[in-house]
Motif scaffolding. Structure first.
Motif, short mmCIF file in Angstrom:
data_model
loop_
_atom_site.label_atom_id
_atom_site.label_comp_id
_atom_site.label_asym_id
_atom_site.label_seq_id
_atom_site.Cartn_x
_atom_site.Cartn_y
_atom_site.Cartn_z
N LYS A 52 6.53 13.31 -8.50
CA LYS A 52 6.05 14.05 -7.34
C LYS A 52 6.96 15.25 -7.07
CE LYS A 52 2.67 11.22 -6.38
NZ LYS A 52 1.26 11.65 -6.37
N LYS A 53 6.42 16.22 -6.34
CA LYS A 53 7.24 17.35 -5.95
C LYS A 53 8.34 16.90 -5.01
CE LYS A 53 3.46 20.68 -6.47
NZ LYS A 53 2.63 21.69 -5.77
N ALA A 54 9.39 17.68 -4.94
CA ALA A 54 10.57 17.28 -4.17
C ALA A 54 10.26 17.10 -2.69
CB ALA A 54 11.69 18.31 -4.35
N ASP A 55 9.23 17.79 -2.18
CA ASP A 55 8.96 17.68 -0.75
C ASP A 55 7.97 16.56 -0.43
OD1 ASP A 55 6.61 18.80 -1.70
OD2 ASP A 55 6.39 20.20 -0.03
N MET A 56 7.67 15.69 -1.38
CA MET A 56 6.78 14.57 -1.15
C MET A 56 7.55 13.32 -0.78
SD MET A 56 3.64 15.60 -1.49
CE MET A 56 2.64 14.16 -1.78
N HIS A 57 7.05 12.60 0.21
CA HIS A 57 7.66 11.36 0.67
C HIS A 57 6.69 10.21 0.43
CE1 HIS A 57 11.03 13.08 3.21
NE2 HIS A 57 10.30 14.15 2.93
N LEU A 58 7.23 9.05 0.17
CA LEU A 58 6.44 7.84 -0.03
C LEU A 58 6.61 6.90 1.16
CD1 LEU A 58 4.80 5.76 -1.72
CD2 LEU A 58 6.99 5.06 -2.75
N ILE A 59 5.50 6.40 1.68
CA ILE A 59 5.51 5.31 2.66
C ILE A 59 4.93 4.08 1.98
CG2 ILE A 59 4.55 4.44 4.84
CD1 ILE A 59 4.37 7.34 5.80
N CYS A 60 5.63 2.95 2.10
CA CYS A 60 5.14 1.67 1.59
C CYS A 60 4.84 0.75 2.76
CB CYS A 60 6.18 1.01 0.68
SG CYS A 60 6.56 1.93 -0.82
N VAL A 61 3.65 0.21 2.78
CA VAL A 61 3.24 -0.74 3.81
C VAL A 61 3.07 -2.09 3.13
CG1 VAL A 61 1.53 -1.31 5.57
CG2 VAL A 61 2.11 1.09 5.13
N TYR A 62 3.93 -3.03 3.47
CA TYR A 62 4.03 -4.29 2.73
C TYR A 62 3.19 -5.41 3.33
CZ TYR A 62 7.99 -2.38 0.13
OH TYR A 62 8.79 -1.62 -0.69
N THR A 63 2.70 -6.27 2.44
CA THR A 63 2.15 -7.56 2.84
C THR A 63 2.93 -8.65 2.12
OG1 THR A 63 0.48 -7.79 1.08
CG2 THR A 63 -0.14 -6.52 3.04
N ASP A 64 2.91 -9.85 2.68
CA ASP A 64 3.73 -10.94 2.15
C ASP A 64 3.30 -11.44 0.78
OD1 ASP A 64 5.85 -11.38 3.87
OD2 ASP A 64 4.67 -12.59 5.25
N VAL A 75 9.86 4.14 4.58
CA VAL A 75 9.58 5.52 4.23
C VAL A 75 10.76 6.10 3.47
CG1 VAL A 75 10.49 6.43 6.43
CG2 VAL A 75 8.83 7.78 5.11
N ALA A 76 10.47 6.90 2.47
CA ALA A 76 11.52 7.60 1.74
C ALA A 76 12.04 8.75 2.58
CB ALA A 76 10.98 8.11 0.41
N THR A 77 13.34 8.84 2.73
CA THR A 77 13.95 9.94 3.46
C THR A 77 14.00 11.19 2.58
OG1 THR A 77 16.19 9.43 2.71
CG2 THR A 77 15.39 8.29 4.69
N ALA A 78 14.50 12.28 3.15
CA ALA A 78 14.67 13.50 2.38
C ALA A 78 15.59 13.28 1.19
CB ALA A 78 15.22 14.61 3.28
N TYR A 79 16.55 12.38 1.35
CA TYR A 79 17.46 12.07 0.23
C TYR A 79 16.69 11.45 -0.92
CZ TYR A 79 21.03 9.58 -2.46
OH TYR A 79 21.82 9.09 -3.47
N GLN A 80 15.89 10.43 -0.64
CA GLN A 80 15.12 9.76 -1.68
C GLN A 80 14.08 10.69 -2.25
OE1 GLN A 80 15.55 7.05 -3.18
NE2 GLN A 80 13.63 6.26 -3.98
N SER A 81 13.45 11.47 -1.39
CA SER A 81 12.40 12.38 -1.83
C SER A 81 12.94 13.43 -2.78
CB SER A 81 11.74 13.04 -0.62
OG SER A 81 10.75 13.95 -1.02
N ASP A 82 14.13 13.96 -2.47
CA ASP A 82 14.71 15.02 -3.28
C ASP A 82 15.30 14.53 -4.59
OD1 ASP A 82 14.02 16.90 -1.41
OD2 ASP A 82 15.98 16.94 -0.45
N THR A 83 15.80 13.30 -4.60
CA THR A 83 16.56 12.83 -5.76
C THR A 83 15.90 11.71 -6.54
OG1 THR A 83 17.77 11.17 -4.47
CG2 THR A 83 18.71 13.38 -4.57
N TRP A 121 0.86 -1.17 0.00
CA TRP A 121 0.00 0.00 0.00
C TRP A 121 0.90 1.22 0.00
CZ3 TRP A 121 -4.91 -0.22 -1.17
CH2 TRP A 121 -5.65 -1.37 -0.86
N MET A 122 0.55 2.23 -0.80
CA MET A 122 1.41 3.41 -0.95
C MET A 122 0.71 4.65 -0.41
SD MET A 122 3.03 2.59 -4.72
CE MET A 122 1.40 2.26 -5.44
N ILE A 123 1.43 5.36 0.45
CA ILE A 123 0.92 6.59 1.08
C ILE A 123 1.90 7.71 0.77
CG2 ILE A 123 0.27 7.70 3.25
CD1 ILE A 123 0.01 4.79 4.41
N PHE A 124 1.41 8.84 0.29
CA PHE A 124 2.26 9.99 0.01
C PHE A 124 1.99 11.10 1.02
CE2 PHE A 124 2.05 7.77 -4.03
CZ PHE A 124 3.37 7.81 -4.46
#
Length: 215
Positions: free
Chosen positions: A144-156, A131-139, A100-103
């Motif tokens: 997405k805009k540079a200030d957006m972060h992605l959270i991934c919630v995994y299932t098996d 979660v994507a850190t500021a490094y991943q978010s910026d680069t 599941w992806m949350i921005f």
């Protein structure tokens, strides 16, 4: 680097909190010292922070190399590339995880990530979350805009709809109000994105809700 649990080597700069049941008390310390919004991640070259569910069933080893072999064989064959044939590869090589992806914008990412991480370590969500850190978010983001972060919630297992939707309901109970999309991880490995030439629907599930944590 890992924090809690058994130390593991870096994997592409990932920072991991790998925990056994009696070590979950260390999570608060870990989260407070690893906020994804912290701009110092750019100096650390660390794109992701991840936590694991200590109650999740142990999964066997995945065979990514074999998966790519089968994928190339499929593309060269006379068979159509379909979601069902990709799932067969996923099953054979134990690459069945999905997410599941949350921005979130940077101003909200630390609070949202803390909620997701705590629920993951408490065993309420899936096998892990990241979660994507500021490094991943910026680069690392193309769309997405540079200030957006992605959270991934995994299932098996992305074919286990009951478990996938259980995690979705738990996310809603935590206040996640976004439109949520669920994607098999193998699609990411195989560069299957929107408007792919195989006409495979990238998001297996899309759900909507109303709550208090929308971005």
């Amino acid at each position: 680097m890992a924090f809690g649990g058994i130390p593991q080597d870096d994997e592409g700069g990932w920072v991991k909190f790998i925990v056994f049941e009696d070590e979950a008390k260390n999570l608060d310390k870990f989260l407070s010292s690893h906020n994804p919004s912290d701009p110092s991640w750019n100096k650390k070259n660390a794109p992701w922070v991840t936590v694991s569910n200590p109650y999740a069933k142990t999964r066997g080893e995945s065979d990514l190399f074999r998966a790519f072999q089968l994928w190339e064989d499929l593309k060269r064959s006379t068979l159509n590339v379909t979601a069902e044939r990709v799932k067969e590869i996923a099953k054979e090589t134990n690459l069945t995880v999905g997410k599941w992806m949350i921005f979130r914008r940077r101003s909200m990412i630390d609070e949202t990530w803390k909620t997701i991480a705590e629920a993951t370590v408490a065993g309420k969500l899936g096998c892990s979350s990241k979660v994507a850190t500021a490094y991943q978010s910026d680069t690392g983001s193309k769309n997405k805009k540079a200030d957006m972060h992605l959270i991934c919630v995994y299932t098996d297992d992305y074919s286990d709809k009951e478990e996938v939707m259980r995690v979705e309901r738990e996310l809603r109970s935590l206040g996640v109000a976004d439109v949520l999309n669920y994607k098999p991880d193998i699609y990411t490995h195989f560069d299957i994105y929107a408007k792919n030439p195989y006409k495979i629907k990238v998001s297996l599930y899309t759900t909507k809700s109303v709550g208090s944590m929308a971005s």
